[in-house]
Design a protein around this motif. Sequence first.
Motif, short mmCIF file in Angstrom:
data_model
loop_
_atom_site.label_atom_id
_atom_site.label_comp_id
_atom_site.label_asym_id
_atom_site.label_seq_id
_atom_site.Cartn_x
_atom_site.Cartn_y
_atom_site.Cartn_z
N ASP B 384 -55.60 -17.10 -32.59
CA ASP B 384 -54.25 -17.57 -32.95
C ASP B 384 -53.33 -16.43 -33.34
OD1 ASP B 384 -54.66 -20.22 -32.41
OD2 ASP B 384 -55.46 -20.65 -34.41
N ALA B 385 -53.92 -15.47 -34.06
CA ALA B 385 -53.10 -14.36 -34.56
C ALA B 385 -52.65 -13.43 -33.44
CB ALA B 385 -53.88 -13.58 -35.61
N TYR B 386 -53.46 -13.31 -32.41
CA TYR B 386 -53.11 -12.37 -31.34
C TYR B 386 -52.72 -13.08 -30.04
CZ TYR B 386 -54.88 -8.66 -34.32
OH TYR B 386 -55.07 -7.79 -35.35
N TYR B 387 -53.70 -13.69 -29.40
CA TYR B 387 -53.42 -14.24 -28.07
C TYR B 387 -52.31 -15.30 -28.10
CZ TYR B 387 -54.00 -16.14 -23.44
OH TYR B 387 -53.76 -16.55 -22.16
N ASN B 388 -52.44 -16.22 -29.03
CA ASN B 388 -51.43 -17.29 -29.10
C ASN B 388 -50.05 -16.75 -29.44
OD1 ASN B 388 -52.32 -19.72 -28.25
ND2 ASN B 388 -52.98 -20.47 -30.25
N GLN B 389 -50.01 -15.80 -30.38
CA GLN B 389 -48.73 -15.19 -30.74
C GLN B 389 -48.12 -14.47 -29.52
OE1 GLN B 389 -47.89 -16.84 -33.55
NE2 GLN B 389 -46.89 -14.94 -34.19
N ALA B 390 -48.98 -13.77 -28.81
CA ALA B 390 -48.50 -13.03 -27.64
C ALA B 390 -47.95 -13.99 -26.59
CB ALA B 390 -49.63 -12.18 -27.06
N GLN B 391 -48.62 -15.13 -26.43
CA GLN B 391 -48.13 -16.12 -25.46
C GLN B 391 -46.77 -16.67 -25.89
OE1 GLN B 391 -49.01 -16.43 -22.62
NE2 GLN B 391 -51.20 -16.64 -22.27
N LYS B 392 -46.59 -16.82 -27.19
CA LYS B 392 -45.29 -17.31 -27.67
C LYS B 392 -44.21 -16.27 -27.37
CE LYS B 392 -47.28 -20.11 -31.35
NZ LYS B 392 -47.64 -20.05 -32.77
N ILE B 393 -44.56 -15.03 -27.61
CA ILE B 393 -43.59 -13.96 -27.32
C ILE B 393 -43.25 -13.96 -25.83
CG2 ILE B 393 -43.33 -11.45 -27.17
CD1 ILE B 393 -44.91 -11.36 -29.84
N ARG B 394 -44.28 -14.17 -25.03
CA ARG B 394 -44.05 -14.21 -23.59
C ARG B 394 -43.03 -15.30 -23.24
NH1 ARG B 394 -48.71 -14.30 -18.86
NH2 ARG B 394 -47.25 -13.88 -17.17
N THR B 395 -43.16 -16.44 -23.88
CA THR B 395 -42.21 -17.52 -23.66
C THR B 395 -40.81 -17.11 -24.11
OG1 THR B 395 -43.99 -19.09 -24.06
CG2 THR B 395 -41.75 -19.96 -24.18
N LEU B 396 -40.73 -16.44 -25.25
CA LEU B 396 -39.43 -16.00 -25.76
C LEU B 396 -38.78 -14.98 -24.82
CD1 LEU B 396 -40.25 -15.70 -29.57
CD2 LEU B 396 -38.83 -17.44 -28.45
N ILE B 397 -39.61 -14.12 -24.27
CA ILE B 397 -39.07 -13.10 -23.37
C ILE B 397 -38.54 -13.76 -22.09
CG2 ILE B 397 -39.82 -11.23 -21.83
CD1 ILE B 397 -41.40 -10.22 -24.35
N ALA B 398 -39.30 -14.73 -21.59
CA ALA B 398 -38.83 -15.46 -20.41
C ALA B 398 -37.50 -16.15 -20.73
CB ALA B 398 -39.88 -16.47 -19.96
N ARG B 399 -37.40 -16.68 -21.94
CA ARG B 399 -36.16 -17.37 -22.34
C ARG B 399 -35.00 -16.36 -22.46
NH1 ARG B 399 -36.98 -20.64 -27.56
NH2 ARG B 399 -38.59 -21.59 -26.27
N ASP B 400 -35.29 -15.16 -22.96
CA ASP B 400 -34.26 -14.11 -23.00
C ASP B 400 -33.63 -13.94 -21.62
OD1 ASP B 400 -34.76 -13.54 -25.64
OD2 ASP B 400 -35.69 -11.56 -25.28
N PHE B 401 -34.50 -13.83 -20.62
CA PHE B 401 -34.00 -13.62 -19.25
C PHE B 401 -33.21 -14.83 -18.77
CE2 PHE B 401 -37.29 -10.24 -19.02
CZ PHE B 401 -36.52 -9.21 -18.50
#
Lengths: 499, 499
Positions: B384-401
Amino acid sequence: MMSTYRIQGATGEWEVVIGLEVHAQVTSNAKLFSGSSTAFGAEPNTQVSLIDAAMPGMLPVPNRECIRQAVRTGMAIEAQINAWSRFDRKNYFYADLPQGYQISQLYHPLVGEGSLTIEADEKAGIGEDKVIGIERIHVEQDAGKLMHDQHPTMSYVDLNRCGVALMEIVSRPDMRSPAEAGAYLRKLRTILRYVGSCDGNMEEGSMRADVNVSVRKPGEEFGTRTETKNVNSVRFVMQAIEHEARRQVDLIEDGGTVVQETRLFDPNSGTTRSMRSKEDAHDYRYFPDPDLLPLELDEDFLAECRASLPELPDAKRRRYVEELGLSDYNARELTAEVETFARFETLLAATARGIGKGEKDVATQVANWSLSVAPGVMNALGDEANPAHATAEAQAAILAMQAGGEISGGQAKEIFEIVLRTGREPGEIAESEGLKQVSDTGAIEAAIDEILAKNADKVEEYRGGKDKLFGFFVGQTMKAMQGKANPAVVNQLLKAKLG
Amino acid sequence: MTELTELGVKAIRDGVAAGDFTAREVAEAFNAAVAGAGALNAFIVATPDKAIEAAERVDADRAAGRELGPMAGVPIGMKDLFATEGVQTTAASHILEGFVPRYESTVSQNLWNAGAGMLGKLNLDQFAMGSSNETSYFGNVVSPWRRKDGGNSPLAPGGSSGGSSAAVAARIAAAATGTDTGGSIRQPAAFTGICGIKPTYGRCSRWGVVAFASSLDQAGPMARDVADCAIMLGAMAGFDPKDSTSLDLPVPAWEAGLSDDLRGRKVGIPREYRMEGTDPEILDSWERGKQWLRDAGAEIVDISLPHTKYALPAYYIIAPAEASSNLARYDGVRYGLRELPADAAGKAAGLQDMYAATRAEGFGDEVKRRILIGTYVLSAGFYDAYYNQAQKIRTLIARDFERAWAECDVILAPTTPTASFPLGEKADDPLAMYLNDVFAVPASLAGLPAMSVPAMLNRDGLPLGLQLVGKPFDEQGVLNAGLAIERRAGFAAKPEKWW
């Protein structure tokens, strides 16, 4: 109603709590993520694609048929079907797992909450019908098979089974006795076979159960459970539960504690032994499989799954009782197995057609024939019977002759016996073997006239009110006719002549 | 015939079609160039016969008046991550040394079908993990470029597609395939003064490509110019039912759609890419890029991609997590290296011993580092602390674009924070090495098409690249902006031959 099954311990009675995880191999020509064949018994490593062998760069593609079968199974247990589900990787190293991970569904299974009903069975201590909750069904890949007896220092691996689709059907911890667990497994197997999503063949490993068992004093919280892996028959599951529950009770009463662990069942001794404890449990590092998109099912697909479901066991049993007028017992027996009801329904239709009556009118006759008469004849013949000769056509012909009074019940059996041995046609047998009742009123009338003349005293007594003598006249007539007279015609003529 | 090696994809294709020279002459010229460029170590194996065979087929087709494919007669290098039937495929690793696939990757097959020929398998960072080509088991590739200060310290060709970039820049291949997980096409293209495009995730099939991080891996062309990239990408791309993540979309006619007229187009300049400490020359190239695009008719707008700074950390969790699972299949059981250590007493190795020894011997340090990171971030308690957080960031980055596309059509940024560096300089500092990808990784996480085109030489005489990132499926917009830069930058530099 609470189950009455209890384990007697030194400190009193204990209740056993059981949950089952059943792995059922999905009936499909191809594996879950590759086009390889799934046939049982092929030469080792002849049904292995590049994907199954996890060659570099190979990718999984979901097989729609496997998904469809799991969805239909979910519908058959009235479960929630998740139109959006996802595959996860369960990572661990073993030689029977070429990818180094199993593709499974941890976080978002295909099928959610459902249930099935096990029926009351006094003899087994199941007082009334009981609903067993099913938590989920997910689909996953099977592993290959290691062979340790092929080489002095090496183990060989057969990847034929590797990648075959399994449904993991996870029950709630709702069972309270070995008998309930047995009934659950049998019912589940019946449903799977009705749906056609699994052949339910436990000997070939198409169905295996992981058995979760804990014990508690009635009314208390759940105890710590153990999981006994890969038990492959109903009887073994029941044995494993009995042994494991007893072991846990003894352990607790001796001052020990049950540890959460994985255990193995030894069919030879009927006991379980520890395989690995929670501390040594694998960390499977589950995460969504990045090679696969989420599985999204559209309305058309779901509608087709639903439309393709057959009449299910509970509904069929109700219909047999309510519409065909069969007894509860007959209905249950006839619906327990797909082959049984299929044979019954074919014969029922053929018989009704042959006699020209409705199915309801001949259902009891056909049910009795199917459940008791025919199997009796077949068993008595043993190896001499050729089951291939027991066609619905032949049996319907026999039943029609019997219903029409042409042959007696005894003659029906005799004719069926000859059919089973030779495959000859029942009508022809009845003719040429003289296995027919005489319904010719002239011949019977002549015999009756002779008997009444010979026994004028008894005729007087009968007419004077001694009704019981009627049976005597029937017997004499049948004897004179060498047993071949149609009893109904005999009765009718006697009644007329005796006034 | 040496001048034939000066030609790129389009010139060769058109020249062969026009009969200016034969495909065989072209193949021979490049084969000779490959044979003479051993010092670059760009190829793990050369396959001159394959190049000749393909050329002869093209020449025969032309002689027979048959239609020629879009890559007809073009000899290319194949990154050794693509499985090639009958030709060793190693991913530049020891563990796959000697592995000869019995299958051909979809992308390479598409290229052969289009008339391309294979010069050989190109060196790369081991399992595509690296930014300098120093992690290859077969020795590092040396960039054909040298600093103009007279020093001749060997430079990094970039990575992981470093063999590809070096071969194209050195004119020993007309073009080459690359794969890009977090910049592995764009960064080496920038380092060597060539073009490279990573298309939208799913455009090119991953089937038969040795997997690094499945949700990010994407194949693409590396070539001399934008038009060559457009032609080659068209030949590589296409829906593949064998890859579940493949895009089921028609392949646009990118070559025919090329235009450097950007009137009405908006080019976004992400302010977060202006990081502190960025080389002033990189910033200068960026300014020039803006001007070129403005000159082409585009409007330059400032945009914000607020989660950019989290992209690199998220990438270095997600990619190793997937890699740790993808590389589990290299276990010594079925193919590739197998190490069976005997203990001091001569007792044969068990399964775990075999795994440990095989993987210890077969994987290089960087690969092991990423497997360890990936295993760690997927472990129970850390997931949760790493993989899940990273996946959330990935979603945020896609949303940035996604938000940025409301304001612009294409994004312009530097490809890399620096020019090529000397081999060895960052080999012991993984974090410094990972920073190479800082501008490349966001587009990878969002699955967007992104390209590097050469902009200028820095004060050391080394190429600097500019990156264009487009909307999903809009490779055309990326190529056209790239073309606008190419036509205005007038980049004609090429490395002086020293090998």
